[in-house]
Design a protein around this motif. Sequence first.
Motif, PDB file in Angstrom:
ATOM      1  N   SER A  31       0.842  -1.191   0.000  1.00 28.21           N
ATOM      2  CA  SER A  31       0.000   0.000   0.000  1.00 28.21           C
ATOM      3  C   SER A  31       0.878   1.242   0.000  1.00 28.21           C
ATOM      4  N   THR A  44      -3.504  -0.703   6.594  1.00 26.89           N
ATOM      5  CA  THR A  44      -4.894  -1.137   6.599  1.00 26.89           C
ATOM      6  C   THR A  44      -5.175  -1.977   5.364  1.00 26.89           C
ATOM      7  N   ASN A  80      -7.699  -2.480   3.584  1.00 25.11           N
ATOM      8  CA  ASN A  80      -8.486  -1.858   2.526  1.00 25.11           C
ATOM      9  C   ASN A  80      -7.683  -0.886   1.662  1.00 25.11           C
ATOM     10  N   THR A  81      -6.489  -0.517   2.120  1.00 20.96           N
ATOM     11  CA  THR A  81      -5.645   0.377   1.319  1.00 20.96           C
ATOM     12  C   THR A  81      -4.631  -0.380   0.474  1.00 20.96           C
TER      13      THR A  81
END
Length: 121
Positions: free
Chosen positions: A99, A104, A106-107
């Motif tokens: 990322s 996280t 979701n990133t």
Amino acid sequence: QVQLVESGGGLVQPGESLTLSCASSGPAFVRYSVGWFRQVPGKERNEVACITANDGAATYAHSAKGRFAISRDNAKKILYLQMNNLTVEDTGVYYCAASAWDCTINTMQSWGPGTLVTVSS
């Protein structure tokens, strides 16, 4: 974006150790937060360990603390996961991911194809 390929999975017995590697190609590996995630059939993918780009801080899932160690070699563009005292609950497909922001899930922008770790007697 970076491209990622995991290696090092396999079949081990409970109590044994295993080291996973994740090789990266593409630009600026050093600028990415990178982590390891595990998924078992029928369940969601969860973070095992992650290391940030800016300060190199590492975070671990509760189950991994004290047994696993994540590290990165920015010169070689490789991410590692040293896993000790493995248990059957550690079985799953391990993915590395990167990322441009943080750890996280979701990133995460780039994912490797995964490597299977099976802990069984």
